[in-house]
Each structure stands twice: as structure tokens, then as C-alpha cells.
Motif scaffolding. Structure first.
Motif: not given
Ligand SMILES: NC(=O)c1ccc[n+]([C@@H]2O[C@H](COP(=O)([O-])OP(=O)(O)OC[C@H]3O[C@@H](n4cnc5c(N)ncnc54)[C@H](OP(=O)(O)O)[C@@H]3O)[C@@H](O)[C@H]2O)c1
Length: 334
Positions: A49-53
Motif C-alpha cells: 500500500d505504501i509503495m502504491a500510494r
């Protein structure tokens, strides 16, 4: 349209509208499509999620998506196939969304994505499991026939700890890398550990364990090829890369892995989103099994670090600095 119908078409979602200015706020959005209506009660926040955001995820190269791969929720409305899958209104269910979107108060999803959560399993514990548990199971299955000795690069991470336990249940000898800070925890889960910061770790592994039959890796490292037997296999779940360049690292690593499919040792990519999208029955079997193992106490879920959804910013910050053995879980109220 009745008020209830109108309400059931709206959801508050954590939409990523811009990579340069991550707003981290929930906005109201209308839900598209058919399928079951699920009120989300819990959703995990993980490294993907962090990578995608921040715009570093190959599967979401453009803004306009909602983060969150997995969830626990209550079924409010069922689609036609739900009954044949044994699902009813009011059931507590778990699921993984192949295209993300779980950081939302309500979801419209096909019943084939949902499995019941065993009564004895607390929702915050269950919420740590769907994406990482299915990934761990799927990665192990891609190594079949089951290795006698397995090496997990990043054994102290969320996927690593679950894979180590599932492998141990199959009688596999497990070792892996961890930082000195999380080595003790990985050892509690049954894995012999080597410090990935020490360039001598491959030598130490060969001295202490010998060549292994299977590897699960999330860095794309070529060093791993030297610790696997010729007839062994490396399963790649991710390809590392510096922050801001992980999309390119994934694209290059993916291509390299495809080329190595028939090499010795062979290499394969483990992509849970693709698995969920394309092998629905197997995915449901895996998720059901993982939840049952956790319910029976044979699989220890990660410790949930629970944030109310009103503290979404803090939850994202915590997930960006993951503590070993813990998983950030959002709660939307039971
Ligand atoms: N393919 C898929 O479908 C799929 C599904 C889920 C996740 N993933 C990906 O899989 C990866 C792991 O996920 P996760 O949730 O387990 O992440 P995580 O909880 O953040 O764990 C990361 C692990 O990597 C270790 N590590 C850190 N730097 C390392 C290095 N230089 N070399 C080797 N190991 C290192 C960490 O050790 P310490 O904590 O001891 O530092 C920890 O064990 C992520 O990239 C995630 O995006 C892929």
C-alpha cells in the motif's frame, strides 16, 4: 431509488488522487458494478500500500485508485452465486481484491472473492492474514514438489513469517535473512536466520545448512542463485529497488525471471493479485485454509496494530516503518 439503495451505492474510500500530494483523506464515492455488498470492518495496511500510494507500484502506475488489498467485513447483500458458496447476509467474511480498493467503508465484490471467517478468530487477527497468508501459501505451492530445505529472503517480514510457519507445518526445514533486530523473532517462528547486512551470509548459509531446494525472495537478488541446488527453484514475490525506482525494478526483475523459467535453478514470479484474478477456486481454498489454521492455533497471525480509520495518516506512517511481527490494521467499527 430508496434511501437505503442510495446509501448502499456510496462508500468512503481512501482514493489516491495524486502521487505528489498524498492527501490521506477518505472521500465519498459511488460503487460500481454488481456483486455482494460488504461493510468493511477491518483492512490491513502493508508495504505494498505504501509503495502504491507513493506511485512506486507497477500494478498501479497512475493515480485514481483506492489502496488496500484485503479486508474483513460483514455481508449486507448477496449476489446470486453466493448461496452456492454457502454465504449469507450477516456473515463475517474475508477477501483479497485483485486490483486493490479495500481501504473503504463498503465494497461491491463478487462472492467468489469472499470466504467466511471462522467464529473463533478475532477480526483484527484475521485482518492480518488474507493478502500475506495467500501470498505465503501460493509462493510455497510454486515451489512444489515441497522443498526439504527452504530459504526465505526476508523471513522476519509479514509474508516471511507466515511462509516459515506454513512450510514448517509441511515438515520443511526453514532458514532466511533478517536484520539483527528481528532475528530473535524469526527464530521463535522456527527459522534459522542470517543477517542480510553481512555480505558473508551466503557463505554462512552454505556452511551451516548447505544448498537449499527452494527460495522465496522479495529483492530480485542474483546472489540467491548460488545458494540453491541446480534442480531447485526461486520464487520471486517482489524485486526491491530504491524508493522512487521500484516500478522499473519490478518490470526488469519480472522480465528476467520469465527468462529464467527453464534455467537451473528455475525462477518463477509469485503475484497474488494475478492469482486471485485468475485462479479463484484455488485462492478461496488457500484463504480458507490459512484462516482455519489460525483459528485452530496452528498458524500464529502477526500481531495487529489497530488504528481507527479516523487515524488513517498515522496508520500509513506506521505501515511505512513496519515493526517485525506486527501488521497495521484499520478498523472501521464492528
Ligand atoms: N507478489 C505478491 O503478490 C506480494 C504480496 C504481498 C507482498 N509482496 C511484496 O513482498 C515484499 C515483502 O512483503 P512483506 O509484507 O513481508 O514486507 P515486510 O513486512 O516489510 O518485510 C520485509 C522483510 O524484508 C527484510 N529486509 C529488509 N531489507 C532487506 C534486504 N536488503 N535484504 C533482504 N531482506 C531484507 C526485512 O527484515 P527486517 O525487518 O529484519 O529488516 C523483513 O524481513 C514486499 O516487497 C511486498 O510489496 C508481494
Amino acid at each position: 431509488m430508496t434511501r437505503h439503495e442510495q446509501q448502499s451505492r456510496l462508500s468512503n474510500v481512501a482514493r489516491v488522487d495524486s502521487f505528489s500530494r498524498d492527501t490521506r483523506e477518505f472521500v465519498e464515492a459511488s460503487m460500481r458494478g454488481d456483486g455482494c455488498l460488504v461493510r468493511v470492518t477491518h483492512a490491513s495496511v502493508g508495504s505494498t500500500d505504501i509503495m502504491a500510494r507513493r506511485g512506486d507500484y507497477l500494478l498501479h502506475p497512475f493515480p485514481g485508485f483506492v489502496s488496500g488489498y484485503d479486508f474483513i467485513g460483514i455481508v449486507e447483500f448477496i449476489d446470486r452465486p453466493a448461496q452456492s458458496l454457502g454465504l449469507s447476509v450477516g456473515d463475517r467474511v474475508a477477501g483479497v481484491l485483485p486490483g486493490m480498493g479495500a481501504h473503504a467503508t463498503r465494497l461491491r465484490v463478487p462472492s467468489s472473492l469472499l470466504v467466511p471467517v471462522p467464529d473463533g478468530l478475532a477480526s483484527e487477527d484475521a485482518a492480518t492474514l488474507p493478502l500475506d497468508g495467500v501470498t505465503a501459501r501460493h509462493a510455497l505451492d510454486l515451489l512444489k514438489p515441497s522443498p526439504r530445505a527452504l530459504f526465505i529472503n526476508g523471513v522476519s517480514g509479514a509474508v516471511g513469517l507466515l511462509a516459515a510457519q506454513l512450510a514448517a507445518l509441511d515438515g520443511v526445514r526453514v532458514s532466511g535473512t533478517a536484520s539483527p533486530a528481528s532475528a530473535a523473532l524469526a527464530m521463535q517462528y522456527g527459522a534459522a536466520t542470517f543477517d542480510y547486512g553481512d555480505t558473508q551470509w551466503p557463505r554462512q548459509l552454505l556452511d551451516q545448512v548447505g544448498k537449499v531446494d527452494g527460495v522465496i525472495d522479495h529483492t530480485g537478488s542474483r546472489t540467491l542463485n548460488s545458494v540453491v541446488k541446480r534442480n531447485g527453484r526461486i520464487v520471486r514475490t517482489a524485486f526491491g529497488g530504491p524508493v522512487g525506482h521500484q516500478k522499473a525494478a519490478t518490470a526488469a526483475g519480472f522480465a528476467k525471471t520469465l527468462v529464467q523459467r527453464f534455467a537451473q535453478p528455475s525462477e518463477v514470479v509469485c503475484s497474488t493479485p494475478m492469482y486471485v484474478a485468475m485462479k479463484r477456486r484455488s485462492y478461496r481454498r488457500d484463504l480458507t485454509k490459512v484462516l482455519e489454521l489460525a483459528d485452530s492455533g496452528r498458524l500464529k497471525p502477526l500481531d495487529p496494530v489497530v488504528y481507527d480509520v479516523s487515524h488513517y495518516r498515522e496508520a500509513l506512517d506506521a505501515a511505512g516503518q513496519p515493526a517485525s511481527g506486527k501488521k497495521v490494521v484499520l478498523t472501521f467499527g464492528e
